[in-house]
Design a protein around this motif. Structure first.
Motif, mmCIF file in Angstrom:
data_model
loop_
_atom_site.group_PDB
_atom_site.id
_atom_site.type_symbol
_atom_site.label_atom_id
_atom_site.label_comp_id
_atom_site.label_asym_id
_atom_site.label_seq_id
_atom_site.Cartn_x
_atom_site.Cartn_y
_atom_site.Cartn_z
ATOM 1 N N PHE A 133 -4.650 11.137 2.919
ATOM 2 C CA PHE A 133 -4.976 9.588 3.490
ATOM 3 C C PHE A 133 -4.570 8.733 2.201
ATOM 4 O O PHE A 133 -5.100 8.972 1.006
ATOM 5 N N ILE A 134 -3.746 7.801 2.368
ATOM 6 C CA ILE A 134 -3.600 6.571 1.387
ATOM 7 C C ILE A 134 -4.600 5.499 1.713
ATOM 8 O O ILE A 134 -5.228 4.962 0.862
ATOM 9 N N ILE A 135 -4.426 4.878 2.630
ATOM 10 C CA ILE A 135 -5.012 3.633 3.088
ATOM 11 C C ILE A 135 -4.602 3.351 4.424
ATOM 12 O O ILE A 135 -3.811 3.782 5.038
ATOM 13 N N ASP A 136 -5.896 2.492 5.014
ATOM 14 C CA ASP A 136 -5.689 2.296 6.530
ATOM 15 C C ASP A 136 -6.114 0.718 6.835
ATOM 16 O O ASP A 136 -6.427 0.147 5.785
ATOM 17 N N ILE A 137 -5.647 0.283 7.873
ATOM 18 C CA ILE A 137 -5.994 -1.041 8.193
ATOM 19 C C ILE A 137 -6.165 -1.336 9.696
ATOM 20 O O ILE A 137 -5.412 -0.705 10.444
ATOM 21 N N ARG A 138 -7.006 -2.244 10.050
ATOM 22 C CA ARG A 138 -7.301 -2.454 11.390
ATOM 23 C C ARG A 138 -6.531 -3.796 12.056
ATOM 24 O O ARG A 138 -6.162 -4.708 10.790
ATOM 25 N N ARG A 157 -4.603 -5.169 3.218
ATOM 26 C CA ARG A 157 -5.700 -4.681 2.425
ATOM 27 C C ARG A 157 -5.332 -3.731 1.207
ATOM 28 O O ARG A 157 -4.268 -3.285 1.046
ATOM 29 N N GLN A 158 -6.065 -3.850 0.115
ATOM 30 C CA GLN A 158 -5.780 -3.402 -0.907
ATOM 31 C C GLN A 158 -6.673 -2.064 -1.376
ATOM 32 O O GLN A 158 -7.942 -2.221 -1.133
ATOM 33 N N GLY A 159 -5.959 -1.144 -1.823
ATOM 34 C CA GLY A 159 -6.642 -0.234 -2.625
ATOM 35 C C GLY A 159 -6.101 -0.004 -4.040
ATOM 36 O O GLY A 159 -5.711 -1.010 -4.888
ATOM 37 N N THR A 187 -1.202 -1.460 -1.566
ATOM 38 C CA THR A 187 -1.484 -2.323 -0.387
ATOM 39 C C THR A 187 -0.660 -2.271 0.635
ATOM 40 O O THR A 187 0.469 -1.932 0.605
ATOM 41 N N VAL A 188 -1.538 -2.508 1.646
ATOM 42 C CA VAL A 188 -0.794 -2.299 3.163
ATOM 43 C C VAL A 188 -0.824 -3.714 3.744
ATOM 44 O O VAL A 188 -2.037 -4.546 3.707
ATOM 45 N N LEU A 189 0.256 -4.234 4.048
ATOM 46 C CA LEU A 189 0.491 -5.436 4.993
ATOM 47 C C LEU A 189 0.750 -5.023 6.423
ATOM 48 O O LEU A 189 1.555 -4.265 6.700
ATOM 49 N N LEU A 190 0.063 -5.740 7.211
ATOM 50 C CA LEU A 190 0.477 -5.754 8.860
ATOM 51 C C LEU A 190 0.741 -7.211 9.259
ATOM 52 O O LEU A 190 -0.043 -8.160 9.192
ATOM 53 N N ASN A 191 1.854 -6.994 9.950
ATOM 54 C CA ASN A 191 2.598 -8.409 10.556
ATOM 55 C C ASN A 191 2.422 -7.909 12.289
ATOM 56 O O ASN A 191 3.449 -7.522 12.339
ATOM 57 N N SER A 198 3.933 -2.407 6.167
ATOM 58 C CA SER A 198 4.502 -1.833 4.855
ATOM 59 C C SER A 198 3.416 -1.638 3.874
ATOM 60 O O SER A 198 2.337 -1.848 3.887
ATOM 61 N N LEU A 199 3.740 -0.529 3.011
ATOM 62 C CA LEU A 199 2.829 0.215 2.002
ATOM 63 C C LEU A 199 3.580 -0.288 0.643
ATOM 64 O O LEU A 199 4.686 -0.292 0.562
ATOM 65 N N GLN A 200 2.789 -1.034 -0.042
ATOM 66 C CA GLN A 200 3.464 -1.250 -1.419
ATOM 67 C C GLN A 200 2.517 -0.476 -2.481
ATOM 68 O O GLN A 200 1.552 -0.416 -2.357
ATOM 69 N N ILE A 201 3.398 0.318 -3.541
ATOM 70 C CA ILE A 201 2.897 0.932 -4.575
ATOM 71 C C ILE A 201 3.148 0.024 -5.731
ATOM 72 O O ILE A 201 4.447 -0.196 -5.997
#
Lengths: 113, 113
Positions: free
Chosen positions: A46-51, A57-59, A63-67, A74-77
């Motif tokens: 597991f890296i990150i999740d978002i609703r 949401r940042q870890g 960072t996960v971005l949801l459009n 997208s997942l940004q590292i």
């Protein structure tokens, strides 16, 4: 077929640069999204999740971005490191009443020294 | 903390032989349990999931079966393996109920020859 897919199957990134891994989904009923990292011969981590009530949401370094409008995730590292080399999977639930996850095919990230 | 154990790590079996893969979870009770299969370079396909002892649901028709004889034990079986059963098998758990986040085991690489 799977409702979650990735734009690119491979990504090569220079060490220290930022990585962006994209994912498209088609199930408008999905309201939960998650990223996993899988190293060779191991189980996904597991890296990150978002609703769906959030768009960002940042870890730690991620960072996960949801459009939701265009059904894109997208997942940004940040500051990519050699240890980030792996296959990255996005997944979504099947709907607010179905918690089971559907997985994309994965993006292979290779970090160049 | 919770841990998941899956074994064996690798297995080579002849066509027509039986199969038994075992998975146990520690540090939690009443988890949801899952078996996934991952073909080489592909995403994860859900095979079975279980919300409780002896409560098994199959996602796809196949040559495999699953059992949950104890709360934290999940077994994947076959009476006669096929060549097409080769793949990387992953056990996963989630907190019971409708929680989506999965935690994966280390996987079993099965080669049917």
């Amino acid at each position: 077929g799977e409702s979650v897919g990735l734009h690119l199957p491979t990504l090569s990134v220079q060490e220290g640069d930022n990585s962006i891994i994209n994912c498209a989904y088609s199930n408008s009923a999905s309201d939960y999204f998650i990223w996993y990292k899988q190293e060779s011969g191991k189980g996904p981590q597991f890296i990150i999740d978002i609703r769906s009530n959030m768009d960002k949401r940042q870890g730690q370094r991620v960072t996960v971005l949801l459009n939701k409008t265009v059904k894109h995730l997208s997942l940004q590292i940040a500051a990519t490191q050699p240890g980030d080399s792996a296959v990255y999977f996005c997944a979504e639930n099947r709907g607010s009443n179905d918690y089971k996850l559907s997985f994309g095919a994965g993006t292979t990230v290779t970090v160049r020294a | 903390s919770q841990t998941i154990h899956q074994w064996p790590a690798t297995l080579v079996q002849p066509v027509g032989s039986p199969l038994s893969l075992e998975c146990t979870v520690e540090g939690t009770s009443n988890p949801n349990l899952y078996w996934y299969r991952q073909a080489a370079g592909r995403g994860l396909q859900l095979l079975f999931y279980s919300i409780g002892i002896d409560q098994i649901s199959s996602e796809v028709p196949q040559n495999l079966s699953a059992s949950r004889p104890q709360d934290r034990q999940f077994i994947l079986s076959s009476k006669k393996l096929l060549l097409s059963d080769s793949g990387f098998y992953l056990c996963a758990w989630s907190i019971g109920g409708d929680n989506e986040k999965l935690f994966f085991g280390s996987g079993t690489q099965l080669s049917v020859l």
